[in-house]
Design a protein around this motif. Structure first.
Motif, PDB file in Angstrom:
ATOM      1  N   GLU A 119     -21.095 -30.146  -1.116  1.00 28.11           N
ATOM      2  CA  GLU A 119     -22.309 -30.057  -0.320  1.00 28.11           C
ATOM      3  C   GLU A 119     -23.478 -29.517  -1.150  1.00 28.11           C
ATOM      4  N   TYR A 161     -18.520 -21.508  -9.477  1.00 25.43           N
ATOM      5  CA  TYR A 161     -17.450 -22.243  -8.807  1.00 25.43           C
ATOM      6  C   TYR A 161     -16.356 -22.634  -9.773  1.00 25.43           C
ATOM      7  N   GLU A 212     -15.504 -28.435  -0.218  1.00 26.19           N
ATOM      8  CA  GLU A 212     -16.632 -28.762   0.661  1.00 26.19           C
ATOM      9  C   GLU A 212     -17.915 -28.135   0.157  1.00 26.19           C
ATOM     10  N   GLU A 213     -17.786 -26.870  -0.206  1.00 24.24           N
ATOM     11  CA  GLU A 213     -18.979 -26.160  -0.654  1.00 24.24           C
ATOM     12  C   GLU A 213     -19.558 -26.769  -1.918  1.00 24.24           C
ATOM     13  N   LEU A 248      -6.670 -23.430   2.655  1.00 24.65           N
ATOM     14  CA  LEU A 248      -7.972 -23.101   3.232  1.00 24.65           C
ATOM     15  C   LEU A 248      -9.027 -22.924   2.154  1.00 24.65           C
ATOM     16  N   LYS A 249      -8.611 -22.186   1.137  1.00 24.61           N
ATOM     17  CA  LYS A 249      -9.548 -21.859   0.075  1.00 24.61           C
ATOM     18  C   LYS A 249      -9.996 -23.114  -0.654  1.00 24.61           C
ATOM     19  N   HIS A 269      -9.929 -26.098   0.403  1.00 26.48           N
ATOM     20  CA  HIS A 269     -10.709 -26.929   1.301  1.00 26.48           C
ATOM     21  C   HIS A 269     -12.175 -26.478   1.355  1.00 26.48           C
ATOM     22  N   THR A 270     -12.358 -25.196   1.615  1.00 20.96           N
ATOM     23  CA  THR A 270     -13.752 -24.719   1.678  1.00 20.96           C
ATOM     24  C   THR A 270     -14.450 -24.859   0.341  1.00 20.96           C
ATOM     25  N   MET A 271     -13.704 -24.625  -0.728  1.00 21.85           N
ATOM     26  CA  MET A 271     -14.341 -24.701  -2.032  1.00 21.85           C
ATOM     27  C   MET A 271     -14.824 -26.113  -2.328  1.00 21.85           C
TER      28      MET A 271
END
Ligand code: GTP
Ligand code: MG
Length: 418
Positions: free
Chosen positions: A410, A35, A406-407, A399-400, A402-404
């Motif tokens: 989490e 990441y 979150e991922e 978008l990217k 945001h998902t990153m």
């Protein structure tokens, strides 16, 4: 003896707690590294293309890459460490050999341990030793040669010799337990140095006593210093040479209860490292020499009692196995805590920092996008094409990120909580 599970040779070892935790945390850090690398590329692009990210931010993000890589390296090397102490000739080296199921460390007359010897697993099939301050690998062809090499090396008593032994030859080495043998506590005046150099990262200490005599002042003093320097060290006490008691069956029970009481008092009232109940689970009566002989016989396919020295072999053999089981439980739990807790909180803080930084960037992109939208209405058709493109890019970025975020959040918090 009521716990039959204890004595099943194929029963799953409690060491697996550490082995699994190590694998898991290594995997997590592998993901975190991915990441961080991916996000760094992205951040660098944001810096180069739109200057949404400034130089300082970019550099800060790059520092995470090094941080995570450094933690990963330490993690790979983490192991469980047990150190053995006691007066000369009590059987420290013999206890380690019995646990390793092979006579690896020299013991007995002419083979007094004269410096610290660390036995650790080695992935290649070869056995070798390394002395402190030298990178030379001295190959060990057989155990006799190892004993001679240790005798010949002119070593200071507090220096360390590392013995690398093929992992597949012993399950404890395979599961990342590292053994540290020491010279007798009665022969040195440098006990403080010993503790500073060899004990501060030990997960478990084993005090090897001679059941034929009582605990000496030197032995007590050593552990007083250990417990001053370390908070609540895990200490096991082995009353070794218990086979000798078979010669005097009439006083065996009274001697045993006297020793037990003294050992428990030492752990609870003097060192204050455990309560009565815990301390009672830390004191054992064993015969290292006999256990080693029994295991060597077992390896040859013979029944273990062929290694018996005296009456009562079975009870002593069970007690040794009971010690090993409790030791394994204790060391794996302690090592998970001391080694991995720190890495977990560091992982949490890195991912937290990353998250707030990405959130911040995300906000800036939103503002940037709105700004562009206002400008768009005033622009000509020719520029509009570029603007649509720009919009697309920022939407993707948003978008990217945001998902990153979150991922990362989490995965990291889930794994670390586990
Ligand atoms: P140093 O390295 O000199 O401090 O001694 P050590 O504590 O490592 O003792 P070591 O293992 O070398 O054992 C000393 C002698 O006692 C050896 O001859 C062993 O075979 C013997 N020995 C060790 N454990 C036992 C035991 O449980 N019973 C009997 N009968 N002999 C033992
Ligand atoms: Mg020794």
């Amino acid at each position: 003896a009521s716990d039959t599970r204890l004595y099943q040779p194929n029963g799953k070892s409690p060491l697996q707690i550490f082995v699994r935790a190590k694998k898991k945390i290594n995997d997590i850090y592998g993901e975190i590294e991915e990441y961080v690398l991916e996000t760094t590329t992205f951040i660098n692009a944001l810096h180069a293309e739109a200057e949404i990210v400034d130089k300082a931010e970019r550099e800060l993000f790059e520092s995470y890459v090094y941080k995570v890589a450094a933690i990963r390296e330490v993690l790979q090397r983490d192991h469980m460490k047990v150190a053995f102490f006691g007066r000369t000739s009590n059987g420290k080296s013999s206890v380690i050999n019995a646990m390793l199921r092979e006579k690896i460390l020299p013991s007995g007359i002419g083979h007094t341990t004269n410096c610290f010897c660390q036995v650790e697993g080695n992935d290649g099939g070869e056995a070798y030793l390394m002395t402190e301050g030298s990178a030379e690998k001295l190959n060990v062809v057989n155990i006799k040669q190892l004993a001679n090499a240790l005798c010949q090396e002119k070593l200071c008593e507090s220096s360390l010799v590392r013995i690398f032994w093929p992992r597949e030859r012993c399950s404890l080495l395979r599961d990342d337990v590292v053994f540290v043998d020491s010279p007798g506590v009665d022969v040195s005046a440098n006990l403080d140095d010993w503790i500073d150099n060899h004990c501060l990262n030990a997960d478990v200490f084993v005090l090897v006593l001679n059941a034929e005599s009582t605990m000496t002042r030197a032995e007590k003093q050593f552990f007083h210093t250990v417990s001053q320097k370390l908070s609540k060290p895990n200490i096991f006490i082995l009353n070794n040479r218990w086979d000798a008691s078979a010669n005097e069956p009439e006083c065996q029970e009274s001697v045993k209860s006297q020793h037990t009481e003294r050992c428990i008092d030492f752990l609870t009232k003097e060192l204050k490292v455990s309560n009565e109940r815990e301390a009672a689970e830390r004191v054992f009566f064993v015969s290292a020499r006999e256990t080693l002989q029994a295991r060597i016989e077992e390896a040859k396919g013979n029944p273990p009692h062929m290694g018996a020295i005296a009456e009562g072999f079975q009870i002593r053999y069970f007690e040794f196995q009971d010690f090993e089981r409790k030791f394994e439980e204790c060391i794996s739990k302690s090592a998970v805590k001391t080694k991995f807790q720190q890495h977990s909180s560091r992982g949490k803080s890195v991912s937290g920092d990353m998250r707030s930084m990405l959130d911040n960037i995300f906000e800036r992109i939103t503002i940037f996008r709105n700004l562009k939208q206002d400008q768009k209405t005033m622009l000509t058709d020719r520029i509009q094409g570029t603007e649509t493109q720009m919009m697309q890019v920022t939407r993707d970025m948003k978008l990217k990120i945001h998902t990153m975020v979150e991922e990362v959040e989490e995965k990291v918090s889930k794994a670390l909580n586990e």
